[in-house]
Design an enzyme around this catalytic site. Structure first.
Site, PDB file in Angstrom:
ATOM      1  N   SER A   1     -59.150  36.472   1.997  1.00  0.00           N
ATOM      2  CA  SER A   1     -58.853  35.272   1.211  1.00  0.00           C
ATOM      3  C   SER A   1     -57.973  35.593   0.010  1.00  0.00           C
ATOM      4  O   SER A   1     -57.091  34.805  -0.356  1.00  0.00           O
ATOM      5  CB  SER A   1     -60.156  34.599   0.752  1.00  0.00           C
ATOM      6  OG  SER A   1     -60.852  35.408  -0.183  1.00  0.00           O
TER       7      SER A   1
ATOM      8  N   GLY B   1     -61.958  42.834   5.329  1.00  0.00           N
ATOM      9  CA  GLY B   1     -63.148  42.153   4.867  1.00  0.00           C
ATOM     10  C   GLY B   1     -62.864  40.691   4.550  1.00  0.00           C
ATOM     11  O   GLY B   1     -61.713  40.245   4.523  1.00  0.00           O
ATOM     12  N   CYS B   2     -63.929  39.951   4.291  1.00  0.00           N
ATOM     13  CA  CYS B   2     -63.790  38.510   4.064  1.00  0.00           C
ATOM     14  C   CYS B   2     -63.137  38.208   2.714  1.00  0.00           C
ATOM     15  O   CYS B   2     -62.148  37.463   2.649  1.00  0.00           O
ATOM     16  CB  CYS B   2     -65.147  37.829   4.187  1.00  0.00           C
ATOM     17  SG  CYS B   2     -66.493  38.646   3.287  1.00  0.00           S
ATOM     18  N   TYR B   3     -63.664  38.777   1.635  1.00  0.00           N
ATOM     19  CA  TYR B   3     -63.015  38.585   0.337  1.00  0.00           C
ATOM     20  C   TYR B   3     -61.564  39.081   0.356  1.00  0.00           C
ATOM     21  O   TYR B   3     -60.655  38.376  -0.117  1.00  0.00           O
ATOM     22  CB  TYR B   3     -63.788  39.315  -0.768  1.00  0.00           C
ATOM     23  CG  TYR B   3     -65.062  38.670  -1.221  1.00  0.00           C
ATOM     24  CD1 TYR B   3     -65.103  37.332  -1.622  1.00  0.00           C
ATOM     25  CD2 TYR B   3     -66.247  39.404  -1.290  1.00  0.00           C
ATOM     26  CE1 TYR B   3     -66.281  36.749  -2.067  1.00  0.00           C
ATOM     27  CE2 TYR B   3     -67.434  38.834  -1.730  1.00  0.00           C
ATOM     28  CZ  TYR B   3     -67.445  37.506  -2.116  1.00  0.00           C
ATOM     29  OH  TYR B   3     -68.614  36.936  -2.557  1.00  0.00           O
TER      30      TYR B   3
END
Length: 346
Positions: free
Chosen positions: A154, A149-151
């Site tokens: 990062s 996922g994106c979170y």
């Protein structure tokens, strides 16, 4: 040249895949599916892609048609890929799932956070978590890659050098992250209207975001064997912009080291992680439409708390670009192929 199919090609991650694959020299997109838009030409929905997909039409998702591809991307909501994946893999097709269906290894945890019974639990153990900076070797031979996922992307890239070297207390981890609204998808929602979220900034899902178990699983994978279980306080926020994620990470140091040198050395050979010079902090606009994660590390006031600032584009390194990075690794292409363009500015 490989033949690629895309299941779910009308959402933001689907069209981002199309944009990036349009200039990939080793890929031909031969199939794209959408139940709602079946029969329509891709360029009718996305005029920006005219000249690249003028002969590509949306079709119903059918397993026998997907079987003619070398690789299938699933750019679908959770629950869709798990219903089709067994047939796709049985046809000898490799797959990259951009949804959350195969990211979490504990089926009970997945079912708790996603509120439904998993439709294909027997394939979860087979899936390789597609964060190349950590799992590159396993990705090479994978039949099924679960794209992060994106979170989680990062946050994990920000904590990785610290946890891998056992330099922070894993029970002290905090992530304050903010995302643009494209991370919520294309559904019409009142709280995503411009009049509701424009010129505003808010916390959401503070009581528990479904990316939390994925992040903690990934953090555990990067730790030294004897380290304590990671405990992350994760608070997401919504930014009044379209794309981008900024994660500010905090942890208590248990050993004093040269943090700048640590990060620079750790990521020196990673093509898509950029450690900024000391004193320079990243901005989301510096990664817009690129597959780069930009990081800065510091110890404010020298009080024993390390802070990492991490920015990515949620649709590129946080989804479709990372998916293509995984594809390149799986098929033996140069890892940067089709992904070398710098960020857009302004």
């Amino acid at each position: 040249m490989i033949k690629v199919g895309i299941v779910g090609g009308t959402g933001y991650t689907g069209v981002e895949l199309l944009r990036l694959l349009a200039v990939h020299p080793k890929v031909e997109v031969t199939l794209i599916t959408s139940r709602a838009e079946a029969g329509k030409c891709v360029t009718e929905l996305f005029p920006t892609l005219r000249g690249h997909y003028d002969d590509l039409y949306f079709s119903e998702p059918e397993s026998h048609a997907l079987g003619a591809c070398d690789l299938v991307f699933f750019a679908t909501p959770h629950g869709v890929a798990q219903a089709m994946m067994k047939e796709v893999l049985a046809a000898g097709v490799r797959a990259i799932d951009l949804s959350a269906d195969f990211r979490i290894r504990d089926i009970e945890v997945w079912e708790k956070w996603y509120g439904q019974q998993h439709g294909c639990p027997e394939l979860v153990a087979q899936a390789v978590y597609g964060l190349p900076e950590i799992h590159r070797e396993q990705i090479k031979d994978a039949q099924l890659v679960a794209c992060p996922g994106c979170y989680p992307t990062s946050i994990q890239l920000g904590f990785y050098p610290l946890l891998a070297n056992d330099l922070i207390d894993p029970r002290s981890l905090i992530a304050s992250s903010a995302s643009g609204v494209s991370g919520a998808g294309k559904q019409a929602k009142v709280d995503l209207l411009m009049a509701e979220m424009g010129e505003s900034f808010k916390t959401y899902a503070a009581g528990g975001h479904r990316h939390l178990p994925e992040i903690e699983q990934g953090l555990r994978d990067m730790q030294t064997p004897d380290a304590a279980e990671p405990e992350l306080t994760f608070v997401p926020h919504l930014l009044p912009m379209i794309r981008g994620i900024h994660s500010t990470l905090f942890a208590r140091l248990i050993e004093n080291v040269d943090l700048q040198a640590l990060f620079e050395d750790f990521y020196a050979n990673e093509p898509f992680v950029d450690v900024l010079p000391q004193g320079v902090l990243p901005e989301t606009r510096s990664v817009k439409s690129s597959n780069i994660c930009r990081l800065a590390v510091l110890e404010p006031q020298s009080r024993g708390t390390v802070v990492v600032a991490s920015v990515i584009d949620n649709l590129t390194k946080g989804a479709s670009g990372q998916g293509i990075q995984n594809m390149n690794i799986m098929f033996g292409f140069d890892e940067t192929m089709g992904l070398a363009a710098p960020a857009l500015l302004p």
